[in-house]
Scaffold this motif. Structure first.
Motif, PDB file in Angstrom:
ATOM      1  N   GLN A  34     -15.136  -2.413  21.524  1.00 30.25           N
ATOM      2  CA  GLN A  34     -13.908  -2.977  20.951  1.00 30.25           C
ATOM      3  C   GLN A  34     -12.739  -2.818  21.906  1.00 30.25           C
ATOM      4  O   GLN A  34     -11.946  -3.749  22.101  1.00 30.25           O
ATOM      5  N   LEU A  35     -12.620  -1.651  22.524  1.00 25.56           N
ATOM      6  CA  LEU A  35     -11.544  -1.433  23.492  1.00 25.56           C
ATOM      7  C   LEU A  35     -11.750  -2.276  24.748  1.00 25.56           C
ATOM      8  O   LEU A  35     -10.773  -2.740  25.357  1.00 25.56           O
ATOM      9  N   LEU A  40      -9.993  -6.953  27.947  1.00 29.68           N
ATOM     10  CA  LEU A  40     -10.319  -8.264  28.517  1.00 29.68           C
ATOM     11  C   LEU A  40      -9.393  -9.338  27.983  1.00 29.68           C
ATOM     12  O   LEU A  40      -8.848 -10.154  28.751  1.00 29.68           O
ATOM     13  N   PHE A  41      -9.188  -9.356  26.668  1.00 30.09           N
ATOM     14  CA  PHE A  41      -8.295 -10.345  26.070  1.00 30.09           C
ATOM     15  C   PHE A  41      -6.850 -10.140  26.503  1.00 30.09           C
ATOM     16  O   PHE A  41      -6.113 -11.111  26.698  1.00 30.09           O
ATOM     17  N   LEU A  42      -6.443  -8.887  26.658  1.00 32.88           N
ATOM     18  CA  LEU A  42      -5.077  -8.608  27.109  1.00 32.88           C
ATOM     19  C   LEU A  42      -4.865  -9.162  28.516  1.00 32.88           C
ATOM     20  O   LEU A  42      -3.825  -9.778  28.794  1.00 32.88           O
ATOM     21  N   GLY A  43      -5.844  -8.964  29.392  1.00 27.94           N
ATOM     22  CA  GLY A  43      -5.729  -9.495  30.746  1.00 27.94           C
ATOM     23  C   GLY A  43      -5.660 -11.008  30.771  1.00 27.94           C
ATOM     24  O   GLY A  43      -4.828 -11.596  31.485  1.00 27.94           O
ATOM     25  N   ILE A  44      -6.524 -11.663  29.991  1.00 30.94           N
ATOM     26  CA  ILE A  44      -6.522 -13.131  29.938  1.00 30.94           C
ATOM     27  C   ILE A  44      -5.215 -13.641  29.348  1.00 30.94           C
ATOM     28  O   ILE A  44      -4.630 -14.618  29.850  1.00 30.94           O
ATOM     29  N   TYR A  45      -4.739 -12.974  28.312  1.00 31.23           N
ATOM     30  CA  TYR A  45      -3.506 -13.406  27.644  1.00 31.23           C
ATOM     31  C   TYR A  45      -2.306 -13.294  28.578  1.00 31.23           C
ATOM     32  O   TYR A  45      -1.491 -14.232  28.686  1.00 31.23           O
ATOM     33  N   LEU A  46      -2.198 -12.177  29.271  1.00 36.83           N
ATOM     34  CA  LEU A  46      -1.077 -11.997  30.193  1.00 36.83           C
ATOM     35  C   LEU A  46      -1.159 -12.981  31.354  1.00 36.83           C
ATOM     36  O   LEU A  46      -0.131 -13.506  31.809  1.00 36.83           O
ATOM     37  N   ALA A  47      -2.376 -13.260  31.830  1.00 37.53           N
ATOM     38  CA  ALA A  47      -2.541 -14.228  32.912  1.00 37.53           C
ATOM     39  C   ALA A  47      -2.118 -15.619  32.462  1.00 37.53           C
ATOM     40  O   ALA A  47      -1.470 -16.370  33.211  1.00 37.53           O
ATOM     41  N   ALA A  48      -2.482 -15.986  31.217  1.00 34.45           N
ATOM     42  CA  ALA A  48      -2.100 -17.296  30.691  1.00 34.45           C
ATOM     43  C   ALA A  48      -0.591 -17.408  30.529  1.00 34.45           C
ATOM     44  O   ALA A  48       0.008 -18.433  30.884  1.00 34.45           O
ATOM     45  N   LEU A  49       0.030 -16.362  29.997  1.00 35.13           N
ATOM     46  CA  LEU A  49       1.486 -16.384  29.835  1.00 35.13           C
ATOM     47  C   LEU A  49       2.184 -16.444  31.184  1.00 35.13           C
ATOM     48  O   LEU A  49       3.168 -17.185  31.350  1.00 35.13           O
ATOM     49  N   ALA A  91      -6.591 -11.162  17.440  1.00 34.96           N
ATOM     50  CA  ALA A  91      -7.896 -10.627  17.824  1.00 34.96           C
ATOM     51  C   ALA A  91      -7.739  -9.303  18.558  1.00 34.96           C
ATOM     52  O   ALA A  91      -8.533  -8.370  18.367  1.00 34.96           O
ATOM     53  N   MET A  92      -6.714  -9.187  19.407  1.00 38.29           N
ATOM     54  CA  MET A  92      -6.477  -7.935  20.130  1.00 38.29           C
ATOM     55  C   MET A  92      -6.091  -6.811  19.176  1.00 38.29           C
ATOM     56  O   MET A  92      -6.563  -5.675  19.309  1.00 38.29           O
ATOM     57  N   VAL A  93      -5.235  -7.120  18.204  1.00 37.12           N
ATOM     58  CA  VAL A  93      -4.820  -6.108  17.230  1.00 37.12           C
ATOM     59  C   VAL A  93      -6.019  -5.610  16.427  1.00 37.12           C
ATOM     60  O   VAL A  93      -6.188  -4.402  16.213  1.00 37.12           O
ATOM     61  N   ASN A  94      -6.860  -6.537  15.989  1.00 37.71           N
ATOM     62  CA  ASN A  94      -8.039  -6.148  15.215  1.00 37.71           C
ATOM     63  C   ASN A  94      -8.992  -5.289  16.036  1.00 37.71           C
ATOM     64  O   ASN A  94      -9.582  -4.326  15.524  1.00 37.71           O
ATOM     65  N   SER A  95      -9.186  -5.640  17.331  1.00 40.06           N
ATOM     66  CA  SER A  95     -10.063  -4.840  18.178  1.00 40.06           C
ATOM     67  C   SER A  95      -9.468  -3.460  18.442  1.00 40.06           C
ATOM     68  O   SER A  95     -10.177  -2.446  18.448  1.00 40.06           O
ATOM     69  N   LEU A  96      -8.151  -3.398  18.647  1.00 41.40           N
ATOM     70  CA  LEU A  96      -7.506  -2.121  18.950  1.00 41.40           C
ATOM     71  C   LEU A  96      -7.535  -1.179  17.762  1.00 41.40           C
ATOM     72  O   LEU A  96      -7.782   0.025  17.918  1.00 41.40           O
TER      73      LEU A  96
END
Length: 314
Positions: A34-35, A40-49, A91-96
């Protein structure tokens, strides 16, 4: 990663028809995975932003980029930022926090925003194909046809029509009684998964909007194909190799974005029913909702500057 299929928890239904919350599909059932998914999602999200934010800043601050092509690209960057912000943060909040729930209002908001951004992106990509068609096939009339007022009207029409479309879709979907529980086979709220929970005798209420959606999508797809047929025919008639290269350089990034967008949607919604497993649904959802907003800025870095393409047709 192991998928954790959500189960219906007693007491989460306010009555037999409308739940107070939905259960989303988790990415994994172990804390470590989960972490990992969160990171992974945090990295993709920041890259997209970051990528789309740089596009917005460059176009807004550089007067040379105040052209129709870059105006539509600015709108596309806004759409990509909104699209990925609709699904990934939850999705990130739920995984965290090791959760799978989303409130009824939150689910409706997520559906509405996702429909707005996905539909707007499809319409905008169609408009961008028309812009490239005029630039390549009718370069002498480009400034007259694609003037600032026309571009603004196209953008307003795109956002206005998609807003209305999303309101109708969302209101119709969430007015359906749900008789099959509240567990969604997806990591975010999307209409097909919610419709699976509806009662079979009211499922056809959504059929009318589905038919309209298919007709509009097919019309846009046909327009895209015909536009690029005409574009490639015109490019091949350009006598100089440099002219052909300039013409292709303005079209190929857009064509790549269109191909990524359409192929992911086709695989996600036209896959054979017998292959519709939870892991496949999750993978395809990531491909069409998370990957394009992060990849599009990289593709559009190949675009030439206005001085390079404005005289492409000569």
């Amino acid at each position: 990663a192991l998928l954790c299929q959500p189960v219906i928890v007693p007491g989460q239904m306010s009555n037999s028809s409308f739940p107070t919350e939905f259960l989303l599909l988790a990415f994994a059932d172990t804390r470590e995975l989960q972490l990992l998914h969160f990171g992974l999602f945090l990295g993709i999200y920041l890259a997209a932003l970051l990528g789309n934010g740089l596009i917005l800043t460059a176009i807004a601050c550089n007067h040379r980029l105040h052209t129709p092509m870059y105006f539509f690209l600015l709108n596309l960057a806004l759409i990509d930022m909104g699209s990925i912000s609709t699904t990934v943060p939850k999705a990130m909040v739920n995984s965290l926090w090791d959760r799978t729930t989303i409130s009824y209002a939150g689910c409706a908001t997520q559906v509405f925003m996702f429909v707005v951004f996905v539909t707007a992106e499809f319409y905008l990509l169609t408009i961008m194909a028309y812009d490239r068609y005029i630039a390549i096939c009718k370069p002498l009339h480009y400034g007259t046809i694609m003037d600032s007022r026309t571009c603004v009207n196209m953008a307003v029409a795109t956002w206005g029509s998609t807003f209305l479309y999303a309101v109708l879709h969302t209101a119709n979907t969430f007015s359906l009684p749900l008789c099959q529980g509240n567990a969604l086979d997806q990591f975010f709220c999307e209409i097909p998964q919610i419709l699976k929970l509806s009662c079979t005798d009211v499922y056809l209420r959504e059929a009318g909007l589905v038919v309209v959606s298919v007709c509009l999508a097919f019309g846009c797809f046909v327009f895209l194909v015909l536009s690029y047929v005409q574009i490639f025919r015109a490019v091949l008639r350009i006598p100089s190799e440099q002219g052909r290269h300039k013409a292709f350089s303005t079209c190929l990034p857009h064509l790549a974005v269109v191909s990524v967008f359409i192929s992911n949607i086709v695989f996600a919604y036209l896959k054979p029913p017998f292959k519709s497993s939870s892991s496949l649904n999750l993978l395809l959802a990531v491909l069409y909702s998370v990957v394009p907003p992060a990849v599009n800025p990289l593709i559009y870095t190949a675009l030439p500057t206005p001085r390079q393409w404005i005289n492409t047709g000569s």
